[in-house]
Design an enzyme around this catalytic site. Structure first.
Site, PDB file in Angstrom:
ATOM      1  N   ARG A  10       0.788  -1.181  -0.147  1.00 48.40           N
ATOM      2  CA  ARG A  10      -0.051   0.075   0.098  1.00 48.40           C
ATOM      3  C   ARG A  10       0.981   1.150   0.123  1.00 48.40           C
ATOM      4  O   ARG A  10       0.620   2.543  -0.557  1.00 48.40           O
ATOM      5  CB  ARG A  10      -0.903  -0.202   1.093  1.00 48.40           C
ATOM      6  CG  ARG A  10      -2.040   0.850   1.022  1.00 48.40           C
ATOM      7  CD  ARG A  10      -1.743   2.395   1.664  1.00 48.40           C
ATOM      8  NE  ARG A  10      -0.751   2.444   2.711  1.00 48.40           N
ATOM      9  CZ  ARG A  10       0.119   3.575   2.828  1.00 48.40           C
ATOM     10  NH1 ARG A  10       0.221   4.287   2.029  1.00 48.40           N
ATOM     11  NH2 ARG A  10       1.059   3.494   3.799  1.00 48.40           N
ATOM     12  N   ASN A  21       1.379   6.196  -1.916  1.00 51.35           N
ATOM     13  CA  ASN A  21       1.755   7.305  -1.675  1.00 51.35           C
ATOM     14  C   ASN A  21       2.821   8.065  -2.628  1.00 51.35           C
ATOM     15  O   ASN A  21       2.831   9.060  -3.385  1.00 51.35           O
ATOM     16  CB  ASN A  21       2.763   7.387  -0.152  1.00 51.35           C
ATOM     17  CG  ASN A  21       1.796   7.374   0.768  1.00 51.35           C
ATOM     18  OD1 ASN A  21       0.907   6.781   0.833  1.00 51.35           O
ATOM     19  ND2 ASN A  21       2.315   8.748   1.757  1.00 51.35           N
ATOM     20  N   GLN A  48     -17.125 -14.235  26.861  1.00 52.52           N
ATOM     21  CA  GLN A  48     -17.705 -12.344  26.719  1.00 52.52           C
ATOM     22  C   GLN A  48     -16.372 -11.810  26.695  1.00 52.52           C
ATOM     23  O   GLN A  48     -16.479 -10.610  25.968  1.00 52.52           O
ATOM     24  CB  GLN A  48     -18.336 -12.066  28.098  1.00 52.52           C
ATOM     25  CG  GLN A  48     -19.984 -12.639  27.815  1.00 52.52           C
ATOM     26  CD  GLN A  48     -20.710 -12.184  28.939  1.00 52.52           C
ATOM     27  OE1 GLN A  48     -20.249 -11.253  29.727  1.00 52.52           O
ATOM     28  NE2 GLN A  48     -21.901 -12.399  29.069  1.00 52.52           N
ATOM     29  N   ALA A  51       1.751  10.938  14.970  1.00 51.07           N
ATOM     30  CA  ALA A  51       0.346  10.929  15.643  1.00 51.07           C
ATOM     31  C   ALA A  51       0.535  12.161  16.374  1.00 51.07           C
ATOM     32  O   ALA A  51      -0.476  13.081  16.324  1.00 51.07           O
ATOM     33  CB  ALA A  51       0.223   9.513  16.343  1.00 51.07           C
ATOM     34  N   TRP A  62      15.301   7.804   5.457  1.00 53.63           N
ATOM     35  CA  TRP A  62      13.895   7.304   5.431  1.00 53.63           C
ATOM     36  C   TRP A  62      13.156   7.565   4.157  1.00 53.63           C
ATOM     37  O   TRP A  62      11.856   7.687   4.143  1.00 53.63           O
ATOM     38  CB  TRP A  62      13.117   8.011   6.791  1.00 53.63           C
ATOM     39  CG  TRP A  62      13.531   7.191   7.989  1.00 53.63           C
ATOM     40  CD1 TRP A  62      14.323   7.837   8.936  1.00 53.63           C
ATOM     41  CD2 TRP A  62      13.323   5.884   8.195  1.00 53.63           C
ATOM     42  NE1 TRP A  62      14.626   7.045   9.902  1.00 53.63           N
ATOM     43  CE2 TRP A  62      14.081   5.656   9.554  1.00 53.63           C
ATOM     44  CE3 TRP A  62      12.708   4.951   7.891  1.00 53.63           C
ATOM     45  CZ2 TRP A  62      14.086   4.652  10.470  1.00 53.63           C
ATOM     46  CZ3 TRP A  62      12.657   3.577   8.785  1.00 53.63           C
ATOM     47  CH2 TRP A  62      13.243   3.561   9.807  1.00 53.63           C
ATOM     48  N   ILE A  63      13.840   7.182   2.973  1.00 52.09           N
ATOM     49  CA  ILE A  63      13.043   7.693   1.518  1.00 52.09           C
ATOM     50  C   ILE A  63      12.499   6.158   0.966  1.00 52.09           C
ATOM     51  O   ILE A  63      13.210   5.400   0.612  1.00 52.09           O
ATOM     52  CB  ILE A  63      13.649   8.174   0.816  1.00 52.09           C
ATOM     53  CG1 ILE A  63      14.576   9.557   1.450  1.00 52.09           C
ATOM     54  CG2 ILE A  63      13.214   8.870  -0.381  1.00 52.09           C
ATOM     55  CD1 ILE A  63      13.520  10.562   1.983  1.00 52.09           C
ATOM     56  N   SER A  64      11.074   6.124   1.082  1.00 48.20           N
ATOM     57  CA  SER A  64      10.642   5.048   0.668  1.00 48.20           C
ATOM     58  C   SER A  64      10.954   4.704  -0.747  1.00 48.20           C
ATOM     59  O   SER A  64      10.683   5.864  -1.480  1.00 48.20           O
ATOM     60  CB  SER A  64       8.892   5.076   0.977  1.00 48.20           C
ATOM     61  OG  SER A  64       8.526   5.212   2.241  1.00 48.20           O
ATOM     62  N   GLU A  96       4.391  10.395   7.129  1.00 45.50           N
ATOM     63  CA  GLU A  96       3.311  11.491   6.719  1.00 45.50           C
ATOM     64  C   GLU A  96       2.664  12.247   7.799  1.00 45.50           C
ATOM     65  O   GLU A  96       1.732  12.636   7.743  1.00 45.50           O
ATOM     66  CB  GLU A  96       2.207  10.711   5.815  1.00 45.50           C
ATOM     67  CG  GLU A  96       1.821  11.503   4.483  1.00 45.50           C
ATOM     68  CD  GLU A  96       2.627  10.792   3.570  1.00 45.50           C
ATOM     69  OE1 GLU A  96       3.701  10.197   3.860  1.00 45.50           O
ATOM     70  OE2 GLU A  96       2.682  11.144   2.378  1.00 45.50           O
TER      71      GLU A  96
HETATM   72  C1  LIG Z   1       8.404   3.166   7.005  1.00 48.08           C
HETATM   73  C2  LIG Z   1       8.681   4.579   6.769  1.00 48.08           C
HETATM   74  C3  LIG Z   1       8.684   5.356   5.649  1.00 48.08           C
HETATM   75  C4  LIG Z   1       8.989   6.736   5.376  1.00 48.08           C
HETATM   76  N1  LIG Z   1       8.966   7.197   4.272  1.00 48.08           N
HETATM   77  C5  LIG Z   1       9.484   8.312   4.090  1.00 48.08           C
HETATM   78  C6  LIG Z   1       9.552   8.868   2.592  1.00 48.08           C
HETATM   79  O1  LIG Z   1       8.965   8.454   1.553  1.00 48.08           O
HETATM   80  N2  LIG Z   1      10.043  10.120   2.648  1.00 48.08           N
HETATM   81  C7  LIG Z   1      10.326  11.244   3.527  1.00 48.08           C
HETATM   82  O2  LIG Z   1      10.696  12.289   3.303  1.00 48.08           O
HETATM   83  N3  LIG Z   1      10.049  10.440   4.968  1.00 48.08           N
HETATM   84  C8  LIG Z   1       9.747   9.340   5.097  1.00 48.08           C
HETATM   85  N4  LIG Z   1       9.613   8.758   6.123  1.00 48.08           N
HETATM   86  C9  LIG Z   1      10.042   9.414   7.460  1.00 48.08           C
HETATM   87  C10 LIG Z   1       9.059  10.184   8.431  1.00 48.08           C
HETATM   88  O3  LIG Z   1       8.128  11.084   7.689  1.00 48.08           O
HETATM   89  C11 LIG Z   1       9.714  10.685   9.658  1.00 48.08           C
HETATM   90  O4  LIG Z   1      10.052   9.541  10.464  1.00 48.08           O
HETATM   91  C12 LIG Z   1       8.713  11.484  10.327  1.00 48.08           C
HETATM   92  O5  LIG Z   1       8.140  12.712   9.773  1.00 48.08           O
HETATM   93  C13 LIG Z   1       9.051  11.482  11.738  1.00 48.08           C
HETATM   94  O6  LIG Z   1      10.426  12.360  11.717  1.00 48.08           O
HETATM   95  P1  LIG Z   1      11.566  11.917  12.639  1.00 48.08           P
HETATM   96  O7  LIG Z   1      11.474  10.444  12.483  1.00 48.08           O
HETATM   97  O8  LIG Z   1      12.727  12.586  12.496  1.00 48.08           O
HETATM   98  O9  LIG Z   1      10.975  11.885  14.158  1.00 48.08           O
HETATM   99  P2  LIG Z   1      11.046  13.271  15.013  1.00 48.08           P
HETATM  100  O10 LIG Z   1      10.679  14.490  14.277  1.00 48.08           O
HETATM  101  O11 LIG Z   1      12.691  13.230  15.541  1.00 48.08           O
HETATM  102  O12 LIG Z   1      10.007  12.935  16.063  1.00 48.08           O
HETATM  103  C14 LIG Z   1      10.462  12.145  17.245  1.00 48.08           C
HETATM  104  C15 LIG Z   1       9.335  12.224  18.255  1.00 48.08           C
HETATM  105  O13 LIG Z   1       8.927  13.545  18.557  1.00 48.08           O
HETATM  106  C16 LIG Z   1       7.434  13.994  18.475  1.00 48.08           C
HETATM  107  N5  LIG Z   1       7.441  15.263  18.224  1.00 48.08           N
HETATM  108  C17 LIG Z   1       8.450  15.964  17.298  1.00 48.08           C
HETATM  109  N6  LIG Z   1       8.037  17.247  17.343  1.00 48.08           N
HETATM  110  C18 LIG Z   1       7.004  17.489  18.031  1.00 48.08           C
HETATM  111  C19 LIG Z   1       6.237  18.464  18.401  1.00 48.08           C
HETATM  112  N7  LIG Z   1       6.373  19.792  17.736  1.00 48.08           N
HETATM  113  N8  LIG Z   1       5.259  18.083  19.525  1.00 48.08           N
HETATM  114  C20 LIG Z   1       4.835  16.882  19.843  1.00 48.08           C
HETATM  115  N9  LIG Z   1       5.836  16.030  19.496  1.00 48.08           N
HETATM  116  C21 LIG Z   1       6.791  16.121  18.502  1.00 48.08           C
HETATM  117  C22 LIG Z   1       7.344  13.032  17.309  1.00 48.08           C
HETATM  118  O14 LIG Z   1       5.873  12.794  17.380  1.00 48.08           O
HETATM  119  C23 LIG Z   1       7.824  11.677  17.672  1.00 48.08           C
HETATM  120  O15 LIG Z   1       7.145  11.189  18.556  1.00 48.08           O
HETATM  121  C24 LIG Z   1       9.409   7.323   6.592  1.00 48.08           C
HETATM  122  C25 LIG Z   1       9.467   6.861   7.846  1.00 48.08           C
HETATM  123  C26 LIG Z   1       9.054   5.513   8.054  1.00 48.08           C
HETATM  124  C27 LIG Z   1       9.307   4.801   9.359  1.00 48.08           C
END
Ligand SMILES: Cc1cc2nc3c(=O)[nH]c(=O)nc-3n(C[C@H](O)[C@H](O)[C@H](O)COP(=O)(O)OP(=O)(O)OC[C@H]3O[C@@H](n4cnc5c(N)ncnc54)[C@H](O)[C@@H]3O)c2cc1C
Length: 393
Positions: free
Chosen positions: A80, A84, A274, A361, A152-154, A358
């Protein structure tokens, strides 16, 4: 509200369901990228719901896209993820923001899966905070020059075309961002695959860009307008992601019902207990609520109405529902939930993506709460880009 699917959408649903059961299910345990399945999905028009015929699409719309994503995810959540890339965040973004030459060159090739795409937002120091992107895009007069690193680029290691987000001045934060289509078949583009927990039908890569070039016609939107391009791309991507979470939650429910109807303990099928019934009821309610939220967001998009807030609600709720449903399905399977013989352990691994990709949470909750509290309206006019496929016909 009418919750019935149109004939056209129901036909797309049936096509996706048949394809998933006949072609995807027999090979799902391999947990690997399968180029032939992606090609077949392109040939069947599964990526083309939101595109006009001139770009290889069916024009069936975003609700049809959502329903197709749900059906594929019900069998293979990892596959799926391709929606994207092959439908929303790459070709749809080019359709909304690209120049005519870029539209002609890239959209149909991606929608038909003749070529593969990827979207490059994330970097080692820029995840949720896209304004922190450090990749440099320089205007060299007759071309753009790009240097930086992405994580993390799909499909990063497979892609022919990439949308790369970079900055011409990191000090400007979001006002310095630009989005450019890059062809990956050039010396400065190198990738390394990253092992991960689940979602294995879609490989992930780290990408290094060293003096990568893109022609001027490949700029999406305005110079310095990349943040707006990114926000609209993420909105569209969230339709695919929330639909995928829904499909996975449905798969968890299907597996739990099957097992509860077969497993005997204390001389009874466990469905007679239940506490097991309560878990099944909770799963049904989560799946149905997620489905209405996801379809509302997709339907709003089909009506050319703002949907940023609604798709954030859908993505947050469906992502949580998928993780909860995977946990509950494992619980109903007892020890077998932990076995590699049963699909639920894969559902459990795959489900966690839906709380991250994307927009995490937390980021969805920020957007929803800021809107509710009157701090920042989610459905602002600049984020409302009409679905152009009707205008293009
Ligand atoms: C399987 C997979 C596929 C992906 N594919 C792509 C892709 O194709 N292209 C791409 O560009 N990226 C991709 N990503 C990356 C993904 O978009 C990022 O992992 C995501 O945006 C979170 O960024 P981060 O991992 O740096 O976490 P961080 O931003 O460092 O966050 C770490 C934690 O802090 C929390 N946090 C951060 N800022 C705040 C805030 N202001 N308030 C509250 N909490 C906060 C977050 O919710 C999280 O719990 C992919 C990730 C995965 C796991």
């Amino acid at each position: 509200m009418n919750f019935d699917l149109s004939e056209e959408t129901a036909a797309m649903q049936e096509t996706a369901r048949r394809f998933a059961l006949r072609e995807v299910a027999p090979r799902v345990k391999e947990e690997s990228f399968k180029r032939d399945l992606v090609s077949q999905m392109g040939e069947l028009g599964l990526f083309g719901c939101a595109f006009p015929a001139r770009y290889g699409g069916t024009g069936a719309g975003f609700l049809a896209h959502a329903v197709v994503c749900e059906e594929i995810s019900r069998v293979d959540s990892g596959l799926r993820s391709l929606f994207n890339i092959q439908a929303m965040t790459v070709p749809y973004t080019i359709m909304e923001w690209g120049t005519e030459p870029a539209k002609g060159k890239y959209i149909q090739a991606l929608v038909t899966a003749e070529k593969l795409g990827c979207t490059c937002f994330s970097e080692p120091n820029a995840g949720s905070d896209l304004a922190a992107i450090e990749t440099r895009i320089e205007d060299k007069g007759d071309h753009y020059l790009i240097n930086g690193a992405k994580t993390w680029i799909s499909n990063g290691s497979m892609a022919d075309f990439a949308i790369v987000y970079g900055t011409f001045d990191p000090g400007l934060r979001h006002k310095g961002l630009c989005a450019v289509v890059v062809e990956t078949d050039q010396p400065g583009w190198s990738t390394r695959e990253t092992p991960k927990l689940g979602d294995k039908s879609s490989p992930i890569a780290e990408i290094t860009l060293e003096d990568v070039r893109a022609p001027k016609e490949n700029l999406l939107g305005q110079w310095g307008g990349g943040f707006t391009v990114a926000m609209t791309a993420l909105d569209r991507g969230r339709i695919s992601v929330s639909s995928g979470a829904l499909g996975l939650a449905q798969a968890c429910l299907d597996a739990a019902v099957l097992y509860a109807n077969q497993r005997v303990q204390f001389d009874k099928l466990i469905r007679e207990f239940q506490l097991v019934k309560g878990t099944i009821a909770e799963m049904v309610a989560q799946v149905e609520a997620a489905r209405y939220l996801v379809r509302r967001a997709a339907w709003l998009n089909d009506q050319d109405r703002p949907f940023t807030r609604e798709v954030a609600v859908a993505k947050y709720f469906a992502g949580e529902a998928a993780v909860k449903a995977a946990g509950m399905a494992m619980e109903i399977h007892g020890g077998m939930g932990y076995s590699l013989e049963m699909p639920v352990e894969r559902y459990y691994r795959d489900s966690k993506l839906y709380q991250v990709g994307e927009g995490t949470a937390n980021i969805m909750r920020l957007l929803i709460a800021d809107d509710a509290l009157g701090i920042k309206k989610a459905n602002r006019p600049r984020l409302h880009v009409p679905s152009q496929f009707r205008d293009l016909e």
